[in-house]
Scaffold this motif. Sequence first.
Motif, mmCIF file in Angstrom:
data_model
loop_
_atom_site.group_PDB
_atom_site.id
_atom_site.type_symbol
_atom_site.label_atom_id
_atom_site.label_comp_id
_atom_site.label_asym_id
_atom_site.label_seq_id
_atom_site.Cartn_x
_atom_site.Cartn_y
_atom_site.Cartn_z
ATOM 1 N N THR A 192 16.477 2.352 10.379
ATOM 2 C CA THR A 192 15.937 1.063 10.189
ATOM 3 C C THR A 192 15.046 1.296 9.156
ATOM 4 N N ALA A 193 14.698 0.282 8.229
ATOM 5 C CA ALA A 193 13.908 0.115 6.944
ATOM 6 C C ALA A 193 13.102 -0.899 7.195
ATOM 7 N N THR A 194 11.811 -0.645 6.543
ATOM 8 C CA THR A 194 10.755 -1.543 6.265
ATOM 9 C C THR A 194 10.446 -1.403 5.060
ATOM 10 N N TYR A 195 9.238 -2.191 4.385
ATOM 11 C CA TYR A 195 8.915 -2.082 3.218
ATOM 12 C C TYR A 195 7.283 -1.979 3.108
ATOM 13 N N TYR A 196 6.639 -1.521 2.214
ATOM 14 C CA TYR A 196 5.319 -1.616 1.938
ATOM 15 C C TYR A 196 5.026 -1.673 0.640
ATOM 16 N N THR A 197 3.830 -2.159 0.309
ATOM 17 C CA THR A 197 3.361 -2.453 -0.965
ATOM 18 C C THR A 197 2.316 -1.860 -1.760
ATOM 19 N N GLU A 198 1.661 -1.006 -0.825
ATOM 20 C CA GLU A 198 0.412 0.092 -1.479
ATOM 21 C C GLU A 198 1.112 1.146 -1.590
ATOM 22 N N TYR A 199 1.291 1.910 -2.714
ATOM 23 C CA TYR A 199 1.674 2.890 -3.066
ATOM 24 C C TYR A 199 0.929 4.121 -3.450
ATOM 25 N N VAL A 200 -0.201 3.866 -4.021
ATOM 26 C CA VAL A 200 -1.170 5.269 -3.989
ATOM 27 C C VAL A 200 -2.337 5.111 -3.280
ATOM 28 N N GLY B 214 10.007 1.790 10.852
ATOM 29 C CA GLY B 214 11.057 2.125 10.562
ATOM 30 C C GLY B 214 11.405 3.469 10.355
ATOM 31 N N THR B 215 12.522 4.005 9.961
ATOM 32 C CA THR B 215 13.243 5.211 9.635
ATOM 33 C C THR B 215 12.706 5.749 8.547
ATOM 34 N N ILE B 216 12.829 4.581 7.459
ATOM 35 C CA ILE B 216 12.253 4.856 6.250
ATOM 36 C C ILE B 216 11.430 3.773 5.717
ATOM 37 N N ASP B 217 10.179 3.581 4.907
ATOM 38 C CA ASP B 217 9.421 2.560 4.722
ATOM 39 C C ASP B 217 9.789 2.507 2.993
ATOM 40 N N LEU B 218 10.606 1.486 2.666
ATOM 41 C CA LEU B 218 11.005 1.535 1.198
ATOM 42 C C LEU B 218 9.768 0.719 0.456
ATOM 43 N N SER B 219 9.782 0.805 -0.795
ATOM 44 C CA SER B 219 8.929 0.091 -1.768
ATOM 45 C C SER B 219 9.398 -1.207 -1.652
#
Length: 146
Positions: free
Chosen positions: A29-37, A104-109
């Motif tokens: 599964t994938a989710t997303y996030y918005t704070e990258y640094v 998720g398995t991977i958290d995408l930008s």
Amino acid sequence: MAAHSYIFVLSLALVFCAIPQATLADSGTATYYTEYVPSSCYGFDTPGGMIAAASDEFWEGGAACGRTYSVTCTGATNLGDLHPCTGESVVVKIVDYCPAGCRGTIDLSEEAFKSIAHPAAGKIYISYDRYVYLMHDLHDCYQGQF
């Protein structure tokens, strides 16, 4: 003559490392996030928009840093958006760690997520494969770390 044999063997090894590995895609599964640094791999450096955070499933104590994966949406995980997939795939670079409890398995930008699914879906089913560039992952190829 021995030098020519050595060069031939080395050339052959490089060619085999450059050939995409024939593997079945993993699913998750994938989710997303918005704070990258800051990120676990690169601190305050910003490696671009097509990035992701790896879950424990393939983080490998940080060995996943810098690896690239091709990710494709395969379906909805909830009833909020029954057809979230855009039909596209995206190649992302692992720049961060999604700690225990990761959704998720991977958290995408957010940018990467939008390219494969509608953001309103929030979480999607995916297939993903390690994506190996010809020269970029040559060291991993030499080490047998696909």
